[in-house]
Enzyme design. Structure first.
Site, PDB file in Angstrom:
ATOM      1  N   GLU A 241    -119.847 -23.284  36.681  1.00  6.42           N
ATOM      2  CA  GLU A 241    -118.895 -21.955  36.887  1.00  6.42           C
ATOM      3  C   GLU A 241    -117.715 -22.635  37.623  1.00  6.42           C
ATOM      4  O   GLU A 241    -116.681 -22.326  37.214  1.00  6.42           O
ATOM      5  CB  GLU A 241    -119.783 -20.939  37.934  1.00  6.42           C
ATOM      6  CG  GLU A 241    -118.619 -20.015  38.202  1.00  6.42           C
ATOM      7  CD  GLU A 241    -119.336 -19.084  39.470  1.00  6.42           C
ATOM      8  OE1 GLU A 241    -119.277 -17.846  39.262  1.00  6.42           O
ATOM      9  OE2 GLU A 241    -119.844 -19.454  40.573  1.00  6.42           O
ATOM     10  N   ARG A 267     -81.959 -23.532  28.392  1.00  9.47           N
ATOM     11  CA  ARG A 267     -81.021 -22.573  29.103  1.00  9.47           C
ATOM     12  C   ARG A 267     -79.827 -23.747  29.754  1.00  9.47           C
ATOM     13  O   ARG A 267     -80.040 -24.582  30.431  1.00  9.47           O
ATOM     14  CB  ARG A 267     -81.577 -22.190  30.102  1.00  9.47           C
ATOM     15  CG  ARG A 267     -80.898 -21.380  31.128  1.00  9.47           C
ATOM     16  CD  ARG A 267     -80.090 -20.064  30.774  1.00  9.47           C
ATOM     17  NE  ARG A 267     -79.198 -19.357  31.549  1.00  9.47           N
ATOM     18  CZ  ARG A 267     -78.434 -18.274  31.361  1.00  9.47           C
ATOM     19  NH1 ARG A 267     -78.152 -18.395  29.950  1.00  9.47           N
ATOM     20  NH2 ARG A 267     -78.129 -17.698  32.251  1.00  9.47           N
ATOM     21  N   GLN A 278     -81.948 -31.645  39.633  1.00  2.00           N
ATOM     22  CA  GLN A 278     -83.055 -31.953  40.403  1.00  2.00           C
ATOM     23  C   GLN A 278     -83.847 -30.772  41.147  1.00  2.00           C
ATOM     24  O   GLN A 278     -84.973 -30.887  41.465  1.00  2.00           O
ATOM     25  CB  GLN A 278     -82.713 -33.021  41.443  1.00  2.00           C
ATOM     26  CG  GLN A 278     -82.438 -34.485  40.612  1.00  2.00           C
ATOM     27  CD  GLN A 278     -81.803 -35.584  41.651  1.00  2.00           C
ATOM     28  OE1 GLN A 278     -81.705 -35.314  42.665  1.00  2.00           O
ATOM     29  NE2 GLN A 278     -81.846 -36.760  41.020  1.00  2.00           N
TER      30      GLN A 278
END
Length: 385
Positions: A241, A267, A278
């Site tokens: 799990e 963009r 940065q």
């Protein structure tokens, strides 16, 4: 352990990625908003054998291990299609049944789990006890050859698509009179079994339920495996799990990071892509570093589990789950920050991921309980609870 995955697993990853790419995040979000499950993807993955890669070949599976199943879930999640039911049905329930089920129980349940035609949910958490197996109040008592089960469970995933639920309860030890853990296979259509949806702000195709078991009568063979190995059975399912939870979280982190990087490359503001700055590049690079570290620990935990080192796997599975949960939340947060306002636009699908990314820090075990485990078992510090 090799740091390079076997060729067969690399091919498995590529095949699963190809399948998941046919569906993608848009399909996942649409199904989630409809309140529906990923039925088409699940069925196709099952037909192709991806859901049963860890199930023994004798029962229609691939005969592999948790390492292989974790790779499948990571690739589904990286493509924008994470599903908790892979953690639950083939990983937890499939593993426990394969290791501890009677021959008849394995024959009854494992082929369907492997093909995806049968889904088994898992119920341990209770309103008061949480997942503390020593405090559970769900009990099974003998009545002739039958079992009668009573109790409550909460935050149980996928009961609406499950054929049965593997319920963790307790029975009386005939030798000591004390209650001991026991696992029962309960059909979801059994009289006295009721599942009530829990309303969630989380938009997901994996729905949560509260369970009410009121004198649920079960045949004698509904008790999984040997009645004296209930605790061992339970823990056999918890390491897979955690490993699978880590795989889901790292895959989801990959998805968020990929979206952020693609946007930062495309963009452009003031004549240069925003990824050149940065202030955005470094946080994304940090996510990448932490992601690869989490993936390595997940693979180590899976390797140890598959080679039979349960103790080593337990420590590493907890650490992997912690690291994966942290980097998933950080990856989504930084992706939203990178996209700015678009990070909350439905077109990009990251807004909904803010809530789902928190799951890795909460379920199936909280990061605080993992830190308790590491402090006590890895560092040898006194138990705090």
């Amino acid at each position: 352990m090799s740091f390079v995955e076997p060729a067969e697993r690399a091919e498995l990853r590529a095949a699963v990625a190809g399948l998941a790419g046919k569906y993608g995040a848009e399909y996942y979000r649409a199904r989630a908003k409809e309140g529906a499950y990923l039925t088409e993807l699940w069925a196709e993955a099952g037909r192709l054998g991806y859901l049963g890669v860890n199930v023994p070949e004798a029962y229609g599976g691939g005969g592999g291990g948790i390492s292989d199943l974790a790779a499948v879930l990571e690739e589904l999640s990286a493509a924008g299609c994470p599903t908790l039911m892979m953690v639950v049905s083939p990983a937890i329930c499939g593993t426990v049944l394969a290791r501890f089920g009677t021959p008849a129980q394995r024959e009854r349940w494992l082929p369907g789990i492997a093909s995806g035609e049968t889904i088994v949910a898992f119920a341990i958490t209770e309103p008061d006890a949480g997942s503390n197996a020593h405090r559970l109040t769900t009990t099974g008592r003998r009545d002739g050859d039958d079992w009668v089960l009573n109790g409550r469970k909460t935050f149980i995933s996928g009961v609406d698509v499950a054929d049965a639920v593997l319920v963790v309860g307790r029975t009386e030890d005939a030798r000591t009179g004390r209650l001991k853990p026991a696992l029962f296979l309960v059909p979801t259509d059994a009289p006295g079994f009721e599942a009530r949806p829990i309303e969630m702000d989380l938009v997901s195709p994996d729905h949560q339920f509260a369970l009410f078991l009121d004198d649920v009568r079960l045949p004698g063979d509904a008790l999984l495996g040997d009645p004296d190995t209930g605790l061992q059975q339970l823990f056999a399912g918890l390491n897979p799990e955690r490993i699978m939870g880590a795989a889901l979280a790292t895959g989801s982190a990959r998805n968020a990071l990929d979206r952020a990087v693609a946007y930062a490359n495309e963009r452009a503001v003031w004549g240069t892509p925003i990824g050149a700055h940065q202030g955005l590049a470094h946080p994304l690079a940090q996510v990448k570093v932490e992601l690869e570290l989490a993936r390595l620990m997940t693979r180590k935990a899976a390797f140890l589990y598959d080679t039979g080192d349960d103790a080593g796997a337990g420590e590493c599975a907890n650490m992997a789950k912690y690291a994966a949960g942290e980097v998933c939340a950080r990856a989504v947060d930084q992706a939203v920050q990178t996209l700015g306002g678009n990070g909350l636009a439905s077109e990009y699908g990251l807004g909904a991921a803010i809530a789902s990314s928190r799951l890795g820090r909460i379920a199936p075990v909280s990061r605080e309980m993992i830190l308790n485990y590491v402090a006590q078992h890895s560092l040898g510090l006194p138990k705090s609870y």
